[in-house]
Design an enzyme around this catalytic site. Sequence first.
Site, PDB file in Angstrom:
ATOM      1  N   GLN A 110     -12.924 -33.576   2.237  1.00 24.16           N
ATOM      2  CA  GLN A 110     -12.519 -34.884   2.760  1.00 24.16           C
ATOM      3  C   GLN A 110     -13.228 -35.135   4.094  1.00 24.16           C
ATOM      4  O   GLN A 110     -13.314 -34.240   4.929  1.00 24.16           O
ATOM      5  CB  GLN A 110     -10.999 -34.926   2.967  1.00 24.16           C
ATOM      6  CG  GLN A 110     -10.187 -34.721   1.696  1.00 24.16           C
ATOM      7  CD  GLN A 110     -10.209 -35.921   0.750  1.00 24.16           C
ATOM      8  OE1 GLN A 110     -10.731 -36.986   1.089  1.00 24.16           O
ATOM      9  NE2 GLN A 110      -9.675 -35.744  -0.438  1.00 24.16           N
ATOM     10  N   ASP A 140      -6.804 -36.318  -8.413  1.00 22.40           N
ATOM     11  CA  ASP A 140      -7.558 -36.912  -7.301  1.00 22.40           C
ATOM     12  C   ASP A 140      -9.005 -37.117  -7.770  1.00 22.40           C
ATOM     13  O   ASP A 140      -9.926 -36.437  -7.310  1.00 22.40           O
ATOM     14  CB  ASP A 140      -7.488 -35.961  -6.084  1.00 22.40           C
ATOM     15  CG  ASP A 140      -8.157 -36.545  -4.851  1.00 22.40           C
ATOM     16  OD1 ASP A 140      -8.580 -37.716  -4.886  1.00 22.40           O
ATOM     17  OD2 ASP A 140      -8.259 -35.818  -3.839  1.00 22.40           O
ATOM     18  N   CYS A 195      -9.506 -43.081  -4.248  1.00 23.50           N
ATOM     19  CA  CYS A 195     -10.307 -43.775  -3.237  1.00 23.50           C
ATOM     20  C   CYS A 195     -10.786 -45.128  -3.772  1.00 23.50           C
ATOM     21  O   CYS A 195     -11.629 -45.768  -3.154  1.00 23.50           O
ATOM     22  CB  CYS A 195     -11.491 -42.911  -2.796  1.00 23.50           C
ATOM     23  SG  CYS A 195     -12.509 -42.366  -4.158  1.00 23.50           S
TER      24      CYS A 195
HETATM   25  C1  SAM Z   1     -12.108 -37.142  -4.579  1.00 23.54           C
HETATM   26  S1  SAM Z   1     -12.612 -35.496  -4.850  1.00 23.54           S
HETATM   27  C2  SAM Z   1     -11.092 -34.678  -4.613  1.00 23.54           C
HETATM   28  C3  SAM Z   1     -11.162 -33.238  -4.218  1.00 23.54           C
HETATM   29  C4  SAM Z   1      -9.896 -32.591  -3.665  1.00 23.54           C
HETATM   30  N1  SAM Z   1      -8.693 -33.051  -4.295  1.00 23.54           N
HETATM   31  C5  SAM Z   1      -9.797 -32.749  -2.163  1.00 23.54           C
HETATM   32  O1  SAM Z   1      -8.866 -33.395  -1.673  1.00 23.54           O
HETATM   33  O2  SAM Z   1     -10.661 -32.226  -1.463  1.00 23.54           O
HETATM   34  C6  SAM Z   1     -12.893 -35.485  -6.553  1.00 23.54           C
HETATM   35  C7  SAM Z   1     -13.372 -34.181  -7.115  1.00 23.54           C
HETATM   36  O3  SAM Z   1     -13.480 -34.323  -8.543  1.00 23.54           O
HETATM   37  C8  SAM Z   1     -14.559 -33.528  -8.982  1.00 23.54           C
HETATM   38  N2  SAM Z   1     -14.924 -34.019 -10.326  1.00 23.54           N
HETATM   39  C9  SAM Z   1     -15.684 -35.097 -10.648  1.00 23.54           C
HETATM   40  N3  SAM Z   1     -15.730 -35.256 -11.977  1.00 23.54           N
HETATM   41  C10 SAM Z   1     -14.965 -34.277 -12.530  1.00 23.54           C
HETATM   42  C11 SAM Z   1     -14.606 -33.944 -13.850  1.00 23.54           C
HETATM   43  N4  SAM Z   1     -15.043 -34.644 -14.893  1.00 23.54           N
HETATM   44  N5  SAM Z   1     -13.792 -32.887 -14.056  1.00 23.54           N
HETATM   45  C12 SAM Z   1     -13.324 -32.157 -13.001  1.00 23.54           C
HETATM   46  N6  SAM Z   1     -13.643 -32.425 -11.710  1.00 23.54           N
HETATM   47  C13 SAM Z   1     -14.447 -33.472 -11.476  1.00 23.54           C
HETATM   48  C14 SAM Z   1     -15.598 -33.690  -7.907  1.00 23.54           C
HETATM   49  O4  SAM Z   1     -16.529 -32.632  -7.936  1.00 23.54           O
HETATM   50  C15 SAM Z   1     -14.730 -33.720  -6.647  1.00 23.54           C
HETATM   51  O5  SAM Z   1     -14.596 -32.423  -6.107  1.00 23.54           O
END
Ligand code: SAM
Length: 386
Positions: free
Chosen positions: A229, A318, A345
């Site tokens: 974040q 998330d 977001c």
């Molecule tokens: C908004 S971030 C949230 C990360 C965590 N919850 C935090 O607060 O730091 C979204 C995360 O989803 C992961 N992501 C994107 N597509 C995904 C998928 N299809 N399956 C699993 N994770 C995924 C990204 O790599 C990223 O780390």
Amino acid sequence: MNLNERYIVKIIDEDNIGNGIAKIDNKIIFIKNALLNEEIEIEIIKNNKNYMKGKIINIISKSNKRVNPVCKYYNKCGGCNFLHTTFENEIKIKTNYLEKLFNRKVGYLNINNELNYRNKVVLHIIKGKLGYFNDKTHELCIINHCNLLNPKINLKIDELSKMNLKNINEIMIRCINDKIMINIIGNISNFSIDCDSLYINNNYINGEKYLIDEINNYKFSIYPESFYQINREGMTNIYDKAKSYIGTSNSLLDLYCGTGTIGIWMSNNFNKIVGMEINESSIKNANINKKINNINNIEFICDDAKNIKEKFDSIIVDPPRNGLSKDVIDYLNNSGSNKIVYISCNPNTLKRDIDLLNKYELIDLSYTNMFPRTKHCESIAVLERR
Ligand SMILES: C[S@@+](CC[C@H](N)C(=O)[O-])C[C@H]1O[C@@H](n2cnc3c(N)ncnc32)[C@H](O)[C@@H]1O
């Protein structure tokens, strides 16, 4: 109404991306940086079937919420949308937008720092010049300073902008706990700059392999390619709210878990936590985080969220800006979980997904201004099984 024609209009509404809205002969016109109730002379710059766009020529009566932008790149770099108004008014505009979108009251989690909050920047380099890509024109806006960034990052940008950046395409700079990590992407194999952690093309060169943030008595490690974040105050707001929304139960799924920060934050509330995340580097950090925080009730799985099958009492999701895939929506609707906390977001995909989660009812919705002065914000919703 034709292009380049000028009109005097009164702003009757505002959108969530920094436009004032007026009507000419009942047709809607969006005017960049115009504020509610202002009377403005505008010029039509776009005339589509259903709407027009105008630019400000002269402000005849000024809103008392108007301020001078604190940045010389405003409207050029494409990063900020609300520097022409007060921070309080930006929050009011974002709250109004969310309340209209969800047709309900939305709680606000306060942010104090409207500037210098970003701990990470990605700069693009064209012909040796460094800057931001304007998201609309895709042109490089050359910068040597950005008010949203941690001041230590700005010092590095200033230093880098005086260096030879030949054959470099992109530079990522992170500042965590006062330490600087730099990752240089380009057709190069060596580069010298004073920093705490240096990578070239995602390969470790020297200094610390990962940075460590310390927050709320937890330690969070961060590799260059991992998600983290970007606003510490906003992160704390969202994680604390998620913790209060989710409560306590036996098992928790933290879907899209990044470096496992959320699960670690609420590790005392559950007997068993599983975090799932697609990015390998983030999962490496998650496992380091588990170890350095002495947490034994979490397991991290590196996989696509669509492959989750196991059942849990409670779930936190998330996802990235595009929201949840159909597979994940189906999984959640059939999960039997009592509570889902959805961190987002992107309010528009949050709304779409909540409507699709028809086995669940939206109980409460809050947001924090995680990205002050830009059009973005971070929402958090709690849903209960119907
Ligand atoms: C908004 S971030 C949230 C990360 C965590 N919850 C935090 O607060 O730091 C979204 C995360 O989803 C992961 N992501 C994107 N597509 C995904 C998928 N299809 N399956 C699993 N994770 C995924 C990204 O790599 C990223 O780390």
